[in-house]
Each structure stands twice: as C-alpha cells, then as structure tokens.
Write a protein that holds these residues in place. Structure first.
Motif, PDB file in Angstrom:
ATOM      1  N   ASP A   1       0.822  -1.248  -0.003  1.00  0.00           N
ATOM      2  CA  ASP A   1      -0.172   0.005  -0.110  1.00  0.00           C
ATOM      3  C   ASP A   1       0.831   1.372  -0.083  1.00  0.00           C
ATOM      4  OD1 ASP A   1      -2.035   2.042   0.372  1.00  0.00           O
ATOM      5  OD2 ASP A   1      -2.379   1.468   2.317  1.00  0.00           O
ATOM      6  N   PRO A   2       1.180   1.781  -1.339  1.00  0.00           N
ATOM      7  CA  PRO A   2       1.901   3.120  -1.214  1.00  0.00           C
ATOM      8  C   PRO A   2       1.584   4.174  -0.294  1.00  0.00           C
ATOM      9  CG  PRO A   2       0.919   2.599  -3.339  1.00  0.00           C
ATOM     10  CD  PRO A   2       0.665   1.627  -2.753  1.00  0.00           C
ATOM     11  N   HIS A   3       0.201   4.121  -0.124  1.00  0.00           N
ATOM     12  CA  HIS A   3      -0.099   5.223   0.832  1.00  0.00           C
ATOM     13  C   HIS A   3       0.386   5.135   2.394  1.00  0.00           C
ATOM     14  CE1 HIS A   3      -3.247   5.840  -2.365  1.00  0.00           C
ATOM     15  NE2 HIS A   3      -3.133   7.091  -2.155  1.00  0.00           N
ATOM     16  N   GLU A   4       0.910   3.925   2.676  1.00  0.00           N
ATOM     17  CA  GLU A   4       1.639   3.729   3.845  1.00  0.00           C
ATOM     18  C   GLU A   4       3.048   4.179   3.705  1.00  0.00           C
ATOM     19  OE1 GLU A   4       2.569   0.785   7.464  1.00  0.00           O
ATOM     20  OE2 GLU A   4       1.737   0.118   5.710  1.00  0.00           O
ATOM     21  N   HIS A   5       3.645   5.287   4.046  1.00  0.00           N
ATOM     22  CA  HIS A   5       4.923   5.782   3.744  1.00  0.00           C
ATOM     23  C   HIS A   5       5.647   6.126   5.162  1.00  0.00           C
ATOM     24  CE1 HIS A   5       3.621   9.757   4.839  1.00  0.00           C
ATOM     25  NE2 HIS A   5       2.264   9.337   4.545  1.00  0.00           N
ATOM     26  N   LEU A   6       7.162   6.239   4.639  1.00  0.00           N
ATOM     27  CA  LEU A   6       7.743   6.417   6.134  1.00  0.00           C
ATOM     28  C   LEU A   6       7.583   7.836   6.382  1.00  0.00           C
ATOM     29  CD1 LEU A   6      10.643   6.018   7.324  1.00  0.00           C
ATOM     30  CD2 LEU A   6      11.760   7.170   5.475  1.00  0.00           C
ATOM     31  N   SER A   7       7.299   7.926   7.744  1.00  0.00           N
ATOM     32  CA  SER A   7       6.875   9.250   8.387  1.00  0.00           C
ATOM     33  C   SER A   7       7.860   9.847   9.305  1.00  0.00           C
ATOM     34  CB  SER A   7       5.602   8.833   9.091  1.00  0.00           C
ATOM     35  OG  SER A   7       5.403   9.761   9.960  1.00  0.00           O
ATOM     36  N   MET A   8       8.254  11.153   9.119  1.00  0.00           N
ATOM     37  CA  MET A   8       9.189  11.697   9.829  1.00  0.00           C
ATOM     38  C   MET A   8       8.733  12.015  11.169  1.00  0.00           C
ATOM     39  SD  MET A   8      12.167  11.653   8.467  1.00  0.00           S
ATOM     40  CE  MET A   8      11.591  10.079   8.086  1.00  0.00           C
ATOM     41  N   ASP A   9       7.455  12.343  11.275  1.00  0.00           N
ATOM     42  CA  ASP A   9       6.788  12.708  12.772  1.00  0.00           C
ATOM     43  C   ASP A   9       6.776  11.597  13.598  1.00  0.00           C
ATOM     44  OD1 ASP A   9       4.686  12.059  10.955  1.00  0.00           O
ATOM     45  OD2 ASP A   9       3.487  13.418  11.860  1.00  0.00           O
ATOM     46  N   ASN A  10       6.223  10.346  13.113  1.00  0.00           N
ATOM     47  CA  ASN A  10       6.286   9.067  13.701  1.00  0.00           C
ATOM     48  C   ASN A  10       7.556   8.674  13.892  1.00  0.00           C
ATOM     49  OD1 ASN A  10       3.203   8.043  14.295  1.00  0.00           O
ATOM     50  ND2 ASN A  10       3.231   8.765  12.359  1.00  0.00           N
ATOM     51  N   THR A  11       8.590   8.849  13.257  1.00  0.00           N
ATOM     52  CA  THR A  11       9.995   8.298  13.400  1.00  0.00           C
ATOM     53  C   THR A  11      10.604   9.248  14.482  1.00  0.00           C
ATOM     54  OG1 THR A  11      10.220   7.373  11.127  1.00  0.00           O
ATOM     55  CG2 THR A  11      12.555   8.155  12.449  1.00  0.00           C
ATOM     56  N   ARG A  12      10.456  10.567  14.615  1.00  0.00           N
ATOM     57  CA  ARG A  12      10.763  11.359  15.588  1.00  0.00           C
ATOM     58  C   ARG A  12      10.279  10.676  16.961  1.00  0.00           C
ATOM     59  NH1 ARG A  12      10.273  15.347  11.659  1.00  0.00           N
ATOM     60  NH2 ARG A  12       8.052  15.831  12.793  1.00  0.00           N
ATOM     61  N   SER A  13       8.829  10.581  16.930  1.00  0.00           N
ATOM     62  CA  SER A  13       8.190  10.005  18.184  1.00  0.00           C
ATOM     63  C   SER A  13       8.826   8.609  18.926  1.00  0.00           C
ATOM     64  CB  SER A  13       6.776  10.010  18.057  1.00  0.00           C
ATOM     65  OG  SER A  13       6.037   9.706  18.915  1.00  0.00           O
ATOM     66  N   ILE A  14       8.865   7.833  17.768  1.00  0.00           N
ATOM     67  CA  ILE A  14       9.104   6.524  18.380  1.00  0.00           C
ATOM     68  C   ILE A  14      10.733   6.496  18.793  1.00  0.00           C
ATOM     69  CG2 ILE A  14       9.995   5.272  16.140  1.00  0.00           C
ATOM     70  CD1 ILE A  14       7.936   3.081  17.145  1.00  0.00           C
ATOM     71  N   ASN A  15      11.704   7.295  18.289  1.00  0.00           N
ATOM     72  CA  ASN A  15      12.924   7.099  18.742  1.00  0.00           C
ATOM     73  C   ASN A  15      13.090   8.433  19.597  1.00  0.00           C
ATOM     74  OD1 ASN A  15      14.276   5.216  17.062  1.00  0.00           O
ATOM     75  ND2 ASN A  15      13.185   6.544  15.466  1.00  0.00           N
ATOM     76  N   SER A  16      12.055   9.193  20.093  1.00  0.00           N
ATOM     77  CA  SER A  16      12.368  10.257  21.054  1.00  0.00           C
ATOM     78  C   SER A  16      13.571  10.989  20.478  1.00  0.00           C
ATOM     79  CB  SER A  16      12.426   9.701  22.313  1.00  0.00           C
ATOM     80  OG  SER A  16      11.189   9.094  22.751  1.00  0.00           O
TER      81      SER A  16
END
Length: 180
Positions: free
Chosen positions: A44-59
């Motif tokens: 599903d190409p609508h699921e994409h790498l997300s910078m805001d979620n990446t920042r959140s999960i890595n703090s």
C-alpha cells in the motif's frame, strides 16, 4: 549474495525495490551530497515513511545508527544498521520543491527533490497525489536550545555511508538533492 552498485545522478532520483531483510548502502561520493529518502510499503504506497512518527518512536529529531524508521501507521519499515558518517541525519526540513526555488529566484525548470520523488515513483508504477516529508541523509541541521534550526554544510566526508535494513517489502526512493 549479489551486490549491485547504482549511482543516482546528481539532481535526479531513483526508486529501488527492497524485500524484507534486504540491506541497502547509501553513500555520499563527494561528502557534500544530501540524499532525500522516502519509503513506501509494497502492499500500500499510501503507507509511507513518516518523519513525525519516526521522531516520536525514537524520541529524537535526528536519525543515527540503531534508529527505527516507521510509517504513518507506525509500522517498522527500515532500521539504520550502520552509519560511518557523523550522523544526525535531518528529519525536520521539507524536500526542496518549486516554491522554494521560486523564493530563491531560480527558474521554474530547476530540478527538485519533490519532482525527483514523483518521477521515480512513476517509473516504479506508483502515482501519489501527495509528497511525504523526506529523511535527509547526510544533511547537517543543528537545533538550538531555543528551537531554531540552521542549515550547515554536511559534516560527512567522501565515501561515508548509511546501511538500511528493510523490515517490510517496500519501494525506496532516493533523490540526489539538487539544492544549489
């Protein structure tokens, strides 16, 4: 294991198909090149790498070795398994686009990372009506205590590289940033 070597031409982009467990090494040949980087789930190409979620999960606002790169659904897409650069890859600034270059006085035909993304996706048979934020590998964007950011020359040197492991089947897009 077969090793393939590709060069993304300066100011252009390219897509790569990765299967779960595949490793990709992304190098900066001159030490000054930035690679805007995106990933899209194969199913599903609508699921994409997300910078805001990446920042959140890595703090953390930066991506370094060991960072988990997640999608807009918070699914793990990529892991940074090796990084020979000084690290601190940028997750804050947007990919360059025509509006930015207009503000800077460039002509309308100046290449952009946004255009590179969509050209590369089209070659992979994917068409999206939006441009997600990019992971800006090798970009040097320090954050001050007051929250302001600066744009400094990359600290990487010729030959520095980052190795990413695909945690799902995906399409990876790299843009050799055309920012002057």
């Amino acid at each position: 294991m077969t090793t393939k070597h590709f060069v993304v031409p300066a100011s252009y982009g390219r897509s790569f198909t990765l299967k779960t467990g595949d490793l990709i090494s992304i190098a900066t040949p001159s030490g000054t090149q930035v690679s805007d980087t995106w990933a899209f789930a194969a199913d599903d190409p609508h699921e994409h790498l997300s910078m805001d979620n990446t920042r959140s999960i890595n703090s953390n606002v930066f991506v370094d070795k060991g960072a988990r790169l997640v999608s807009n659904n918070r699914r793990l897409m990529l892991t940074v398994v090796e990084d020979t650069s000084p690290g601190h890859h940028d997750t804050l600034l947007c990919p360059c686009n025509r509006a930015i270059y207009r503000e800077l006085g460039a002509s309308d035909n100046h290449r952009t990372c946004t255009d590179n993304l969509h050209e590369a996706l089209e070659q992979a048979g994917i068409k999206l009506p939006f441009t997600p934020a990019s992971l800006n590998l090798f970009m040097n964007v320090p954050v001050s205590a007051d929250g302001s950011v600066d744009r400094l020359p990359p600290q990487s040197v010729a030959g520095d590289y980052v190795v990413l492991r695909a945690e799902i089947d995906l399409t990876l897009v790299l843009s050799a940033c055309p920012q002057d």
